[in-house]
Write an enzyme that holds these catalytic residues in place. Sequence first.
Site, PDB file in Angstrom:
ATOM      1  N   LYS A  34      53.627  55.458  18.943  1.00 30.50           N
ATOM      2  CA  LYS A  34      54.876  55.513  19.696  1.00 30.50           C
ATOM      3  C   LYS A  34      54.647  56.317  20.969  1.00 30.50           C
ATOM      4  O   LYS A  34      53.925  57.319  20.953  1.00 30.50           O
ATOM      5  CB  LYS A  34      55.958  56.162  18.828  1.00 30.50           C
ATOM      6  CG  LYS A  34      57.360  56.144  19.415  1.00 30.50           C
ATOM      7  CD  LYS A  34      58.344  56.711  18.404  1.00 30.50           C
ATOM      8  CE  LYS A  34      59.773  56.705  18.934  1.00 30.50           C
ATOM      9  NZ  LYS A  34      60.732  57.236  17.936  1.00 30.50           N
ATOM     10  N   SER A  49      64.597  54.545  16.945  1.00 30.53           N
ATOM     11  CA  SER A  49      63.995  54.425  18.262  1.00 30.53           C
ATOM     12  C   SER A  49      62.551  53.934  18.234  1.00 30.53           C
ATOM     13  O   SER A  49      61.980  53.621  19.282  1.00 30.53           O
ATOM     14  CB  SER A  49      64.047  55.784  18.966  1.00 30.53           C
ATOM     15  OG  SER A  49      63.304  56.754  18.239  1.00 30.53           O
ATOM     16  N   SER A  60      64.743  56.974  12.786  1.00 31.19           N
ATOM     17  CA  SER A  60      64.010  56.152  13.752  1.00 31.19           C
ATOM     18  C   SER A  60      62.693  55.582  13.260  1.00 31.19           C
ATOM     19  O   SER A  60      62.077  54.775  13.945  1.00 31.19           O
ATOM     20  CB  SER A  60      63.764  56.956  15.038  1.00 31.19           C
ATOM     21  OG  SER A  60      64.962  57.158  15.729  1.00 31.19           O
TER      22      SER A  60
END
Length: 410
Positions: A72, A147, A171
């Site tokens: 990420k 996210s 997330s």
Amino acid sequence: IEEASKLIRARSLSPTELVRAYLERIGRLNPQLNAFITVTEELAYEQARERESELDRGLWRGPLHGIPIALKDNIDTAGVLTTAGSALFAERIPSEDAEVVLRLKEAGAVLLGKLNMHEFAYGATSGVSHYGSVHNPWNLDRIPGGSSGGSAAAVSSRLCAAALGTDTGGSIRQPAAYCGIVGLKPTYGLVSIRGIIPLAVSQDHVGPMCRTVADTALMLQALAGYDPGDLASIRADVPDYVSALYRRTSEFRIGVARSFFFEDLDEDIEEVTDRALVILSDLTATVQDVELPMPTVRVVPVEPYAYHAEYLEQQEIRALYQPRVLSRLLTGADIPATTYLEARNELTRVRREIETVFSEVDLLITPTSPLLPATIEEGQNPPDAIASSLRNTSPFDAYGIPTISVPCGF
């Protein structure tokens, strides 16, 4: 990972071949999915060749040796662009690796690149990003969740063998559920968050996102452990997680948190969850309903604002933020210190109270999300209702206990 690792160790598959296959697939599918912000092709081949050289010398680092993974894009990588999905950091290149990156390198993993995400991890859709919306591999018209949407989409569509995501309100787990993969939020502090762009340090977690539970165990084995440089890190024994895959389940006591967590579920989600509970009841000792202590105060608004305050003071820099994220950040500007202190005390209270639940049960079961994935258009301009997609996950960030999302139905 489990399968590829055995082939690599047996010299039936080379890390370079594996990297090439993933990069070709990224080139073919990423234009539709928009899962990657940065593809580190040259670095990946360099690392793969080094892993092959080590095997030639008789060095095998373990199950992640030569395994291509992605991160990420809020996780710092030395010399590699790390943007958190924001124009604010569009040219940000860290000089040091995050602790989790160092551990994955030591375990022999190969970096394929950095993954798209909801800007600064402050949202549930991955549609609010300087780099455009991430698409769900199973339906390109739908969001992958957020996210960590790029991480979930990349693993689900086999653009990498595994990925890391971060989780402050769900997330890792909500995108894992939306993309049909496994996502683990470890115990708070078990895996270092040093070198990760924070959302709310009091509830930030980082963890693996994989196609199988076995792969998740292999990843956690490399990631877990105390980091003296991380303020959130805890001293805890790191067991052999892979061995847990072979434990008997017949003695486990399951607690079903129906109150709150099973309310107002989408019909499809309710159906597959009920079906899974029937199967789990046959595999375990007992199944009983339980009540969980519910957090009443959220810490989140103050801590994100504190990190961004120096940028938000400058009007011209504010324009670099996505409007939805900017408005959320600004809500933390005027919260009194007394309110924040009360929230931190509440967090301590609920983390102690959750321990009492496990005197009666060993595991808790809830649906990961009460809602099915929204459309891409809704993800770019999220209605308030989308926030409830994290309703079932966010309490567990407050509890700080380990929580895993496992595919349930298809």
